[in-house]
Structure formats: structure tokens, C-alpha cells
Design a protein around this motif. Structure first.
Motif, short mmCIF file in Angstrom:
data_model
loop_
_atom_site.label_atom_id
_atom_site.label_comp_id
_atom_site.label_asym_id
_atom_site.label_seq_id
_atom_site.Cartn_x
_atom_site.Cartn_y
_atom_site.Cartn_z
N VAL A 63 -17.34 -27.57 8.13
CA VAL A 63 -16.61 -28.83 7.99
C VAL A 63 -16.75 -29.66 9.27
N ARG A 64 -16.64 -29.02 10.41
CA ARG A 64 -16.79 -29.72 11.70
C ARG A 64 -18.18 -30.35 11.80
N TYR A 97 -21.81 -27.95 -4.80
CA TYR A 97 -21.42 -27.96 -3.39
C TYR A 97 -21.02 -29.35 -2.92
N ARG A 98 -21.54 -30.39 -3.58
CA ARG A 98 -21.21 -31.77 -3.19
C ARG A 98 -19.72 -32.03 -3.30
N GLY A 99 -19.09 -31.47 -4.31
CA GLY A 99 -17.65 -31.65 -4.49
C GLY A 99 -16.85 -31.06 -3.34
N TYR A 100 -17.29 -29.92 -2.82
CA TYR A 100 -16.62 -29.30 -1.69
C TYR A 100 -16.69 -30.21 -0.47
N LYS A 101 -17.84 -30.76 -0.23
CA LYS A 101 -18.03 -31.61 0.95
C LYS A 101 -17.11 -32.83 0.89
N LYS A 102 -17.07 -33.47 -0.26
CA LYS A 102 -16.23 -34.65 -0.44
C LYS A 102 -14.76 -34.30 -0.25
N ARG A 103 -14.34 -33.18 -0.84
CA ARG A 103 -12.95 -32.76 -0.74
C ARG A 103 -12.57 -32.43 0.70
N CYS A 104 -13.45 -31.74 1.40
CA CYS A 104 -13.17 -31.35 2.79
C CYS A 104 -13.07 -32.57 3.69
N LEU A 130 -9.67 -36.56 6.68
CA LEU A 130 -9.16 -37.92 6.85
C LEU A 130 -7.65 -38.00 6.64
N GLU A 131 -7.10 -37.06 5.89
CA GLU A 131 -5.66 -37.02 5.68
C GLU A 131 -4.93 -36.35 6.84
N GLY A 132 -5.69 -35.85 7.81
CA GLY A 132 -5.07 -35.29 9.00
C GLY A 132 -4.99 -33.78 9.05
N ILE A 133 -5.61 -33.10 8.10
CA ILE A 133 -5.62 -31.64 8.09
C ILE A 133 -6.65 -31.16 9.11
N GLY A 134 -6.31 -30.13 9.87
CA GLY A 134 -7.23 -29.58 10.86
C GLY A 134 -8.35 -28.78 10.21
N GLY A 147 -7.21 -25.48 8.80
CA GLY A 147 -6.41 -25.72 7.60
C GLY A 147 -7.29 -26.00 6.40
N ILE A 148 -8.33 -26.78 6.63
CA ILE A 148 -9.28 -27.09 5.56
C ILE A 148 -9.97 -25.80 5.11
#
Length: 69
Positions: free
Chosen positions: A47-48, A16-23, A28-32, A35-36
Motif C-alpha cells: 500500500v505504501r 487485484y485492481r479493486g484492492y488497489k482502489k479500496r486501499c 485518503l480517509e486517513g487510515i494508516g 490499519g489498511i
């Protein structure tokens, strides 16, 4: 035969840690948030919550306008 049972909080689960980092990276790249959700399959509410929990740390990681990689 003995079994070892480990209990993890969801955010501590190794996969699950990988999901958190990716999200957070997508944020940070500007995806809402929605969208995430579509890209990762992780709830937009989750994510919020991650972003809110990180607070000011997140804003320091965000690239500034005009900054080049």
C-alpha cells in the motif's frame, strides 16, 4: 484442445485492481498503512508503494480540512 495462457503483472490482475482502489481510498480517509493491512489483507508495504507511486495525485484527491461531502 487448445489452452490460452495469460500472464499479468500482479497490479494488472482484474481482481487485484479493486484492492488497489479500496486501499487508496482508505488511505485518503486517513487510515494508516497498518490499519489498511488489517482491513484489506494487502501488505502495508504494498500500500505504501502504491501511494508513493501516485505521489502528488494522491494529495490532490485528499479532502481538505473542513470540506464537507
Amino acid at each position: 484442445m487448445q489452452f490460452e495462457i495469460k500472464f499479468y503483472a500482479l497490479s494488472e490482475m482484474p481482481r487485484y485492481r479493486g484492492y488497489k482502489k479500496r486501499c487508496i481510498k482508505l488511505y485518503l480517509e486517513g487510515i494508516g498503512f497498518r490499519g489498511i493491512k488489517c482491513l484489506s489483507g494487502v501488505s502495508n508495504i504494498t500500500v505504501r508503494r502504491w501511494v508513493k507511486k501516485r505521489g502528488d495525485d494522491i494529495e490532490r484527491l485528499r479532502p481538505q480540512a473542513g470540506e464537507i461531502d
